[in-house]
Motif scaffolding. Structure first.
Motif, PDB file in Angstrom:
ATOM      1  N   VAL A   1       0.840  -1.196   0.000  1.00 37.54           N
ATOM      2  CA  VAL A   1       0.000   0.000   0.000  1.00 37.54           C
ATOM      3  C   VAL A   1       0.874   1.245   0.000  1.00 37.54           C
ATOM      4  O   VAL A   1       1.902   1.304   0.664  1.00 37.54           O
ATOM      5  N   ARG A   2       0.473   2.260  -0.760  1.00 38.47           N
ATOM      6  CA  ARG A   2       1.270   3.474  -0.887  1.00 38.47           C
ATOM      7  C   ARG A   2       0.973   4.467   0.222  1.00 38.47           C
ATOM      8  O   ARG A   2       1.754   5.379   0.450  1.00 38.47           O
TER       9      ARG A   2
ATOM     10  N   ALA B   1       5.679   2.760   3.683  1.00 35.57           N
ATOM     11  CA  ALA B   1       5.265   4.109   3.285  1.00 35.57           C
ATOM     12  C   ALA B   1       5.205   5.039   4.495  1.00 35.57           C
ATOM     13  O   ALA B   1       5.549   6.219   4.398  1.00 35.57           O
ATOM     14  N   GLY B   2       4.792   4.510   5.648  1.00 40.52           N
ATOM     15  CA  GLY B   2       4.762   5.325   6.861  1.00 40.52           C
ATOM     16  C   GLY B   2       6.153   5.774   7.275  1.00 40.52           C
ATOM     17  O   GLY B   2       6.356   6.921   7.674  1.00 40.52           O
ATOM     18  N   ARG B   3       7.130   4.868   7.177  1.00 37.09           N
ATOM     19  CA  ARG B   3       8.511   5.247   7.489  1.00 37.09           C
ATOM     20  C   ARG B   3       8.989   6.362   6.557  1.00 37.09           C
ATOM     21  O   ARG B   3       9.626   7.320   7.000  1.00 37.09           O
TER      22      ARG B   3
ATOM     23  N   VAL C   1      -0.982  14.499   4.840  1.00 36.98           N
ATOM     24  CA  VAL C   1      -2.372  14.518   5.285  1.00 36.98           C
ATOM     25  C   VAL C   1      -2.536  13.416   6.333  1.00 36.98           C
ATOM     26  O   VAL C   1      -2.252  12.246   6.068  1.00 36.98           O
ATOM     27  N   VAL C   2      -2.986  13.786   7.525  1.00 36.01           N
ATOM     28  CA  VAL C   2      -3.056  12.871   8.658  1.00 36.01           C
ATOM     29  C   VAL C   2      -4.514  12.606   9.015  1.00 36.01           C
ATOM     30  O   VAL C   2      -5.311  13.536   9.152  1.00 36.01           O
ATOM     31  N   ASN C   3      -4.849  11.320   9.174  1.00 41.61           N
ATOM     32  CA  ASN C   3      -6.141  10.894   9.702  1.00 41.61           C
ATOM     33  C   ASN C   3      -5.884   9.940  10.860  1.00 41.61           C
ATOM     34  O   ASN C   3      -5.065   9.011  10.728  1.00 41.61           O
ATOM     35  N   THR C   4      -6.524  10.165  11.987  1.00 37.45           N
ATOM     36  CA  THR C   4      -6.347   9.304  13.149  1.00 37.45           C
ATOM     37  C   THR C   4      -7.709   8.809  13.620  1.00 37.45           C
ATOM     38  O   THR C   4      -8.721   9.494  13.473  1.00 37.45           O
ATOM     39  N   ARG C   5      -7.724   7.617  14.183  1.00 35.21           N
ATOM     40  CA  ARG C   5      -8.951   7.038  14.731  1.00 35.21           C
ATOM     41  C   ARG C   5      -8.581   6.221  15.976  1.00 35.21           C
ATOM     42  O   ARG C   5      -7.841   5.250  15.877  1.00 35.21           O
TER      43      ARG C   5
ATOM     44  N   LEU D   1      -1.495   8.046   6.715  1.00 32.17           N
ATOM     45  CA  LEU D   1      -0.718   9.186   6.225  1.00 32.17           C
ATOM     46  C   LEU D   1      -0.747   9.182   4.699  1.00 32.17           C
ATOM     47  O   LEU D   1      -0.524   8.131   4.074  1.00 32.17           O
ATOM     48  N   ARG D   2      -1.019  10.341   4.107  1.00 31.45           N
ATOM     49  CA  ARG D   2      -0.985  10.490   2.660  1.00 31.45           C
ATOM     50  C   ARG D   2      -0.029  11.619   2.298  1.00 31.45           C
ATOM     51  O   ARG D   2      -0.014  12.662   2.952  1.00 31.45           O
ATOM     52  N   ASP D   3       0.741  11.371   1.251  1.00 38.00           N
ATOM     53  CA  ASP D   3       1.699  12.374   0.797  1.00 38.00           C
ATOM     54  C   ASP D   3       0.955  13.446   0.004  1.00 38.00           C
ATOM     55  O   ASP D   3       0.363  13.166  -1.046  1.00 38.00           O
ATOM     56  N   HIS D   4       0.985  14.682   0.508  1.00 39.68           N
ATOM     57  CA  HIS D   4       0.302  15.792  -0.136  1.00 39.68           C
ATOM     58  C   HIS D   4       1.291  16.738  -0.805  1.00 39.68           C
ATOM     59  O   HIS D   4       0.900  17.768  -1.346  1.00 39.68           O
ATOM     60  N   THR D   5       2.584  16.388  -0.753  1.00 41.27           N
ATOM     61  CA  THR D   5       3.608  17.305  -1.251  1.00 41.27           C
ATOM     62  C   THR D   5       3.446  17.573  -2.733  1.00 41.27           C
ATOM     63  O   THR D   5       3.386  18.732  -3.178  1.00 41.27           O
ATOM     64  N   GLU D   6       3.373  16.527  -3.533  1.00 41.86           N
ATOM     65  CA  GLU D   6       3.268  16.700  -4.987  1.00 41.86           C
ATOM     66  C   GLU D   6       1.958  17.383  -5.352  1.00 41.86           C
ATOM     67  O   GLU D   6       1.930  18.258  -6.222  1.00 41.86           O
TER      68      GLU D   6
END
Length: 562
Positions: free
Chosen positions: A223-224, A242-244, A292-296, A310-315
């Motif tokens: 998973v990315r 991807a998290g690392r 982009v951070v989502n926590t539950r 965690l999602r990469d929002h940089t690009e």
């Protein structure tokens, strides 16, 4: 006919069956051991009992006196039977040294020859044996009767094997009852434990659990999106590749078991990961990325941990900035097209009025003013991406009443920048710096600029005192690329210098201010640095230095007057 495929028993069911078999085997083994041990102990107890009885009779003075009488049986038979009944043994036989019986439970056997061995007893020893006599197999003890040093008779006391076996059988019933109770209790406990295990494993068997684990591991690595799981003590329980990468953790460093505070993440991001409430699509900055951070929270009666994606929002953020720049460029071109139409109408009207010389003079002046910045940019910056960016930003700045000028010492040859330096990073760095500078300069001169006024570029190509102006320096030498942008705005105070980059600071409220963070991230990705100080005009001045590697074209030299 194809038989339906049966589903393998669940892991809990398999463990239950194995545990029941194991408990049954243990209980059966214990029962057999107890039976064998009980039988041995019963025989030993019987042997001790008859030995004690035989020695007691042999040592009795009345027995020795009765043996000396003419009719020993008359005295010894009642005595032996009384002792036998009192001790509960099978028989007590008193005999002479020739094995002639004087006593026996069966009076018909009195006077007959004793069945058994007597050699050791005649030699003065007491011994125990199992022998089949008139009463059947028995455990017996034979001991001599002594009168001083003389052996005057023998005593044999015994208990039948059947009586010993009956005692063992009585003990075996109690043992079987205890074993059955232990088996039932063990089975019940096993059932309760396995019922709980069945709930936790959702009825899956070992193969399914193994396959699920394999898929779980493959999914984590494939998973990315970044996945981070924290336990109740805020320690990392699981993190994928991807998290690392998104958190900037060293792949060689073991992260599982460490607390979030030990990761040295920015304070806002650390706070979001440690928050007790859920967070949805929050933007946070790391050293090199916009995430982009989502926590539950995981709650089951008590807080058990937190699941973080965690999602990469940089690009995406960089592309959004480029899109905003293109949109502004389009609007500027539309405005300039409108102004060009107005100028063209003016020229046509002058010609129609017969003022040809004034029309030619007006058109020539407009062409010269429009060409000044273009000539300077094309002559100094031969890198096509940067040149196009500067011309586009000049149009946008002109639309907002801000003069964009290129410093005299700017010089970048075509091919001077190595392929390793991504063009997108150059656009991100220089485009965001110019956008911020234009915005700051235009706000600083809002009181002096009115809608419809002639832009500063047209009236004073080199800029003038009191006009909103942004100065760009772009210079590549043999070591580094220098990009410097300064403005005539209000500037940034020293107390806010760190916040500008670290937290995506903005004077325009929440949701803004990611541009400078992207500038710093792009600079860091390319091994460079970003500096902020005060410009000579009083506004802010940002300086970006990017190290350069090998080039494919020679570099022209020009005196630097920065």
């Amino acid at each position: 006919m194809r038989l339906p495929r049966t589903r393998p028993r669940s892991l809990a069911g398999q463990l239950f069956a194995m545990q029941v078999v194991l408990i049954a085997a243990v209980v059966a083994g214990c029962a057999v051991f107890a039976y064998v041990s009980g039988s041995s102990q019963a025989e030993q107890t019987a042997a001790r009992q008859v030995r004690a009885a035989a020695l007691a009779v042999a040592d009795s003075p009345s027995v020795r006196e009765a043996i000396r009488t003419p009719d020993p049986s008359a005295v010894l038979q009642p005595y032996a039977e009384q002792v036998r009944r009192d001790t509960g043994i099978a028989f007590i036989t008193i005999m002479d040294t020739d094995r002639k019986r004087w006593t026996h439970p069966d009076t018909a056997q009195i006077g007959a020859t004793f069945l058994g061995h007597t050699e050791e007893a005649l030699a003065g020893a007491t011994f125990t044996e199992t022998y089949t006599g008139t009463l059947g197999p028995s455990i017996r003890v034979v001991t001599p009767v002594r009168d001083g040093e003389e052996i005057i008779g023998l005593v044999s006391a015994g208990i039948t094997v059947d009586r010993v076996s009956s005692q063992v059988r009585e003990q075996l019933g109690a043992l079987a009852l205890a074993a059955g109770g232990a088996l039932a209790l063990g089975g019940l406990g096993t059932y309760v434990i396995n019922a709980r295990l069945r709930r936790h494993t959702h009825g899956m068997n070992a193969a399914e659990l193994s396959r699920l684990h394999d898929y779980h591991q493959a999914t984590l690595h494939a998973v990315r999106e970044g996945l981070l799981m924290l336990d109740g003590q805020r320690r990392i329980a699981l993190i994928n590749d991807a998290g690392r990468e998104l958190l900037g953790l060293d792949p060689e460093t073991e992260a599982v078991g460490r607390t979030v505070a030990e990761l040295n993440l920015p304070a806002p991001l650390t706070g979001a990961l440690l928050a007790s409430e859920a967070r949805v699509d929050e933007l946070h900055l790391t050293a090199e990325r916009v995430v982009v951070v989502n926590t539950r929270p995981v709650v089951g009666g008590e807080r058990r941990g937190t699941v973080v994606t965690l999602r990469d929002h940089t690009e995406l953020q960089a592309l959004t900035g480029e899109l905003d720049s293109e949109r502004g460029f389009t609007q500027a071109l539309r405005s300039q097209a409108h102004e060009a139409a107005n100028r063209l109408h003016t020229v046509v009207s002058l010609i129609e009025l017969g003022r040809v010389e004034e029309a030619v003079e007006f058109a020539t002046a407009e062409l010269e003013l429009a060409q000044v910045l273009t000539d300077r940019v094309v002559g100094a910056v031969e890198e096509p991406v940067l040149a196009a960016l500067l011309l586009g930003k000049a149009a946008q700045a002109n639309e907002r009443g801000v003069e964009l000028e290129l410093a005299e010492d700017s010089l970048i040859d075509d091919g001077a920048l190595p392929p390793s330096l991504a063009q997108r990073d150059l656009v991100t760095i220089l485009g965001n710096l110019i956008d911020n500078a234009v915005e700051a300069a235009s706000e600083g001169s809002e009181g002096d600029t009115v809608e419809g006024a002639v832009p500063a570029q047209r009236t004073a190509p080199q800029g003038g005192a009191g006009r909103a102006r942004v100065t760009v320096t772009a210079l590549a030498d043999d070591r580094e690329l220098l990009l410097r942008v300064s403005d005539t705005g209000a500037g940034i105070g020293p107390e806010e210098a760190d916040e500008v980059f670290r937290r995506g600071w903005s004077t325009h409220g929440a949701g803004r201010g990611l541009g400078l963070a992207l500038v710093r991230q792009a600079a860091h990705r390319n091994g460079g640095s970003v500096e902020l100080d005060r410009a000579p005009e009083g506004g802010a001045r940002f300086t970006v230095r990017l190290p350069l590697g090998d080039r494919t074209a020679p570099v022209r030299t020009k005196e630097v007057t920065a």
